[in-house]
Design a protein around this motif. Structure first.
Motif, PDB file in Angstrom:
ATOM      1  N   PRO A   1       0.825  -1.217   0.000  1.00 22.64           N
ATOM      2  CA  PRO A   1       0.000   0.000   0.000  1.00 22.64           C
ATOM      3  C   PRO A   1       0.860   1.269   0.000  1.00 22.64           C
ATOM      4  O   PRO A   1       0.946   1.998   0.997  1.00 22.64           O
ATOM      5  N   TYR A   2       1.491   1.518  -1.139  1.00 22.81           N
ATOM      6  CA  TYR A   2       2.343   2.703  -1.261  1.00 22.81           C
ATOM      7  C   TYR A   2       1.572   3.974  -0.902  1.00 22.81           C
ATOM      8  O   TYR A   2       0.460   4.194  -1.374  1.00 22.81           O
ATOM      9  N   LEU A   3       2.190   4.827  -0.105  1.00 20.73           N
ATOM     10  CA  LEU A   3       1.560   6.095   0.225  1.00 20.73           C
ATOM     11  C   LEU A   3       1.354   6.947  -1.024  1.00 20.73           C
ATOM     12  O   LEU A   3       0.356   7.663  -1.147  1.00 20.73           O
ATOM     13  N   SER A   4       2.285   6.867  -1.961  1.00 16.03           N
ATOM     14  CA  SER A   4       2.166   7.682  -3.177  1.00 16.03           C
ATOM     15  C   SER A   4       0.954   7.293  -4.009  1.00 16.03           C
ATOM     16  O   SER A   4       0.394   8.140  -4.721  1.00 16.03           O
ATOM     17  N   ASP A   5       0.514   6.026  -3.940  1.00 19.42           N
ATOM     18  CA  ASP A   5      -0.681   5.629  -4.679  1.00 19.42           C
ATOM     19  C   ASP A   5      -1.908   6.355  -4.132  1.00 19.42           C
ATOM     20  O   ASP A   5      -2.711   6.906  -4.883  1.00 19.42           O
ATOM     21  N   GLY A   6      -2.068   6.345  -2.811  1.00 23.50           N
ATOM     22  CA  GLY A   6      -3.192   7.055  -2.224  1.00 23.50           C
ATOM     23  C   GLY A   6      -3.115   8.548  -2.466  1.00 23.50           C
ATOM     24  O   GLY A   6      -4.137   9.208  -2.738  1.00 23.50           O
TER      25      GLY A   6
ATOM     26  N   MET B   1       7.162   5.202  -1.258  1.00 23.22           N
ATOM     27  CA  MET B   1       6.763   5.878  -2.478  1.00 23.22           C
ATOM     28  C   MET B   1       7.263   5.092  -3.682  1.00 23.22           C
ATOM     29  O   MET B   1       8.253   4.350  -3.586  1.00 23.22           O
ATOM     30  N   ARG B   2       6.606   5.277  -4.811  1.00 22.69           N
ATOM     31  CA  ARG B   2       7.117   4.735  -6.069  1.00 22.69           C
ATOM     32  C   ARG B   2       6.897   5.764  -7.167  1.00 22.69           C
ATOM     33  O   ARG B   2       6.103   6.696  -7.021  1.00 22.69           O
ATOM     34  N   SER B   3       7.600   5.592  -8.266  1.00 24.51           N
ATOM     35  CA  SER B   3       7.587   6.579  -9.338  1.00 24.51           C
ATOM     36  C   SER B   3       7.050   5.959 -10.620  1.00 24.51           C
ATOM     37  O   SER B   3       7.257   4.769 -10.886  1.00 24.51           O
TER      38      SER B   3
ATOM     39  N   LYS C   1       4.064  13.182 -17.717  1.00 25.49           N
ATOM     40  CA  LYS C   1       4.320  13.687 -16.377  1.00 25.49           C
ATOM     41  C   LYS C   1       4.779  12.562 -15.461  1.00 25.49           C
ATOM     42  O   LYS C   1       4.261  11.452 -15.512  1.00 25.49           O
ATOM     43  N   VAL C   2       5.750  12.888 -14.619  1.00 27.64           N
ATOM     44  CA  VAL C   2       6.271  11.919 -13.660  1.00 27.64           C
ATOM     45  C   VAL C   2       5.587  12.136 -12.318  1.00 27.64           C
ATOM     46  O   VAL C   2       5.529  13.267 -11.803  1.00 27.64           O
ATOM     47  N   TRP C   3       5.060  11.043 -11.754  1.00 29.37           N
ATOM     48  CA  TRP C   3       4.467  11.087 -10.421  1.00 29.37           C
ATOM     49  C   TRP C   3       5.329  10.267  -9.479  1.00 29.37           C
ATOM     50  O   TRP C   3       5.574   9.086  -9.716  1.00 29.37           O
ATOM     51  N   ASP C   4       5.804  10.916  -8.402  1.00 29.12           N
ATOM     52  CA  ASP C   4       6.601  10.195  -7.422  1.00 29.12           C
ATOM     53  C   ASP C   4       6.232  10.553  -5.993  1.00 29.12           C
ATOM     54  O   ASP C   4       6.873  10.085  -5.047  1.00 29.12           O
ATOM     55  N   GLY C   5       5.209  11.378  -5.815  1.00 30.07           N
ATOM     56  CA  GLY C   5       4.751  11.724  -4.476  1.00 30.07           C
ATOM     57  C   GLY C   5       5.559  12.789  -3.778  1.00 30.07           C
ATOM     58  O   GLY C   5       5.256  13.142  -2.636  1.00 30.07           O
ATOM     59  N   SER C   6       6.585  13.337  -4.437  1.00 28.98           N
ATOM     60  CA  SER C   6       7.489  14.258  -3.752  1.00 28.98           C
ATOM     61  C   SER C   6       6.887  15.641  -3.525  1.00 28.98           C
ATOM     62  O   SER C   6       7.199  16.298  -2.534  1.00 28.98           O
TER      63      SER C   6
END
Length: 398
Positions: free
Chosen positions: A310-315, A363-365, A372-377
């Motif tokens: 359950p990656y935080l970046s997914d949520g 997190m994952r990227s 666009k790049v999504w990595d949660g940063s």
């Protein structure tokens, strides 16, 4: 049928599940398979619980029964869980994501009528819609849900503002094909087998798969109320472990996948023909217009645990899209909310119990269809970075 898993593998005593029976809701979609097989093959008994499966008619029903406590947990849209958490997908409740159930395996389907006018993919659909804005209606499965966010993302990536250039409605997944056939909608985004079923019925074509929008994107979550997770941690850990084992079993062989298809096609689950399910489970795709391909990024349930963490970046990503489309009126605490909802500690314990690998970080990227790049940063900047979003194009139309 494979021999059932032996019972009693949990550590007796303090680790024993608080509940023996766990009422778990699901919708008739291919990606409910790991839950079904956990129950059918007895992986649940291995960890001291019994999964009692309950088929539901819509995601709204899943939301309401989770909220009332009629369901203990459910196969749920990731975006539904976060929509309820934020009070924008129904009455606000503190929710929990125990694990991710699948990656990939959804599709955007357009009607045969649209295909006859030349709209067979995003670019050709955009060309048609520029000439006839708001002439076409597209369906998603829940207003804050996974399919809504992927549909809107795909449309916007091709220059279509979903709420300015189109009409959008909510339709339960099993009703999509009938509504397409009746001409009530011109396209939809939903989980399988309904995209492939539209092709088999001769009423739709696949314009895009969701893995083309975001390779290895999060799909359904195993969701529950946070109160239930807090009061029943051993039960939740056992539930996660059973589903991890079932996902691993599904992906162990083609024979297992075919056995899974046979099981879930039955009336108690999807109530559809095996042919609607099997081809895409095996990675064999067609668009309904003669194009065929094998897709290495088809529906996945385990991938040595890479699917399920359950990656935080997914949520957080779902919250960025809720913000993008005006569903969230204020900037949320992206990391704080995701850290509270996604039950990483429980998942890690279940992963240890099942010998499932764990990732290095929370997190994952990924690079999505628009580059666009999504990595949660920096979620706030990401949410504000899109040329097409509610604030720039749709506020005056609302």
């Amino acid at each position: 049928m494979p021999e059932q898993a032996s019972a009693g593998a949990w550590v007796a005593g303090s680790d024993k599940p608080e509940r023996e029976t766990v009422r778990v809701g699901f919708l008739p979609l291919t990606d409910c398979a790991s839950l079904v097989m956990a129950a059918v093959l007895g992986f649940d008994r291995r960890y001291g619980i019994k999964i009692e499966l309950r088929r539901e008619a819509s995601w709204a029903a899943v939301r309401d029964k989770l909220g009332s406590g009629e369901l203990d947990a459910a196969h749920a849209l990731y975006g539904l869980v976060y929509g309820v958490q934020m009070g924008i997908g129904g009455p606000q409740r503190d929710m929990a994501v125990l694990m991710n159930l699948n990656h990939n395996g959804q599709a955007i389907t357009l009607s045969r009528a649209l295909a006859g006018q030349g709209a067979v993919d995003g670019a050709s659909l955009a060309g048609l819609m520029r000439a006839r804005p708001r002439a076409y209606t597209f369906a998603q499965t829940f207003p804050t849900g996974t399919h809504a966010m992927y549909l809107y993302y795909w449309l916007a990536a091709h220059g279509i503002a979903p709420f300015r250039d189109a009409r959008v409605v909510t339709v339960p997944p099993p009703q999509m094909v009938a509504n397409l056939d009746a001409g009530h909608i011109d396209g939809f985004c939903a989980g399988e087998p309904w995209g492939h079923q539209a092709i088999l019925d001769g009423v739709g074509v696949t314009a895009a798969t969701t893995q083309q929008i975001w390779p290895d994107h999060p799909g359904k979550a195993l969701g529950t109320r946070r109160e239930f997770a807090a009061q029943n941690p051993h039960t939740c850990r056992a539930l996660i472990a059973a589903v991890l084992d079932a996902g691993k079993w599904i992906e162990a062989s083609v024979a297992n996948k075919r056995r899974m298809v046979e099981v879930i096609a039955a009336a108690d689950y999807l109530n559809t023909g095996r042919g609607a399910i099997e081809e895409r489970i095996l990675g064999h795709y067609q668009n309904g217009l003669g194009k065929r391909w094998d897709d290495a990024n088809s529906l996945k349930f385990h991938r040595e645990g890479a699917v399920n963490f359950p990656y935080l970046s997914d949520g957080m990503w779902f919250m960025t899209q809720h913000r993008r489309w005006g569903l969230l009126k204020d900037e949320p605490d992206y990391l704080g909310v995701a850290g509270a909802v996604n039950q990483v500690a429980l998942y890690r314990e279940a992963a240890v119990m099942t010998g499932t690998a764990l990732p290095a970080g929370l997190m994952r990227s990924a690079t999505l269809i628009d580059g666009k790049v999504w990595d949660g940063s920096d979620p706030a900047a990401y949410a504000a970075s899109f040329d097409i979003q509610w604030a720039k194009h749709d506020r005056e139309q609302a």
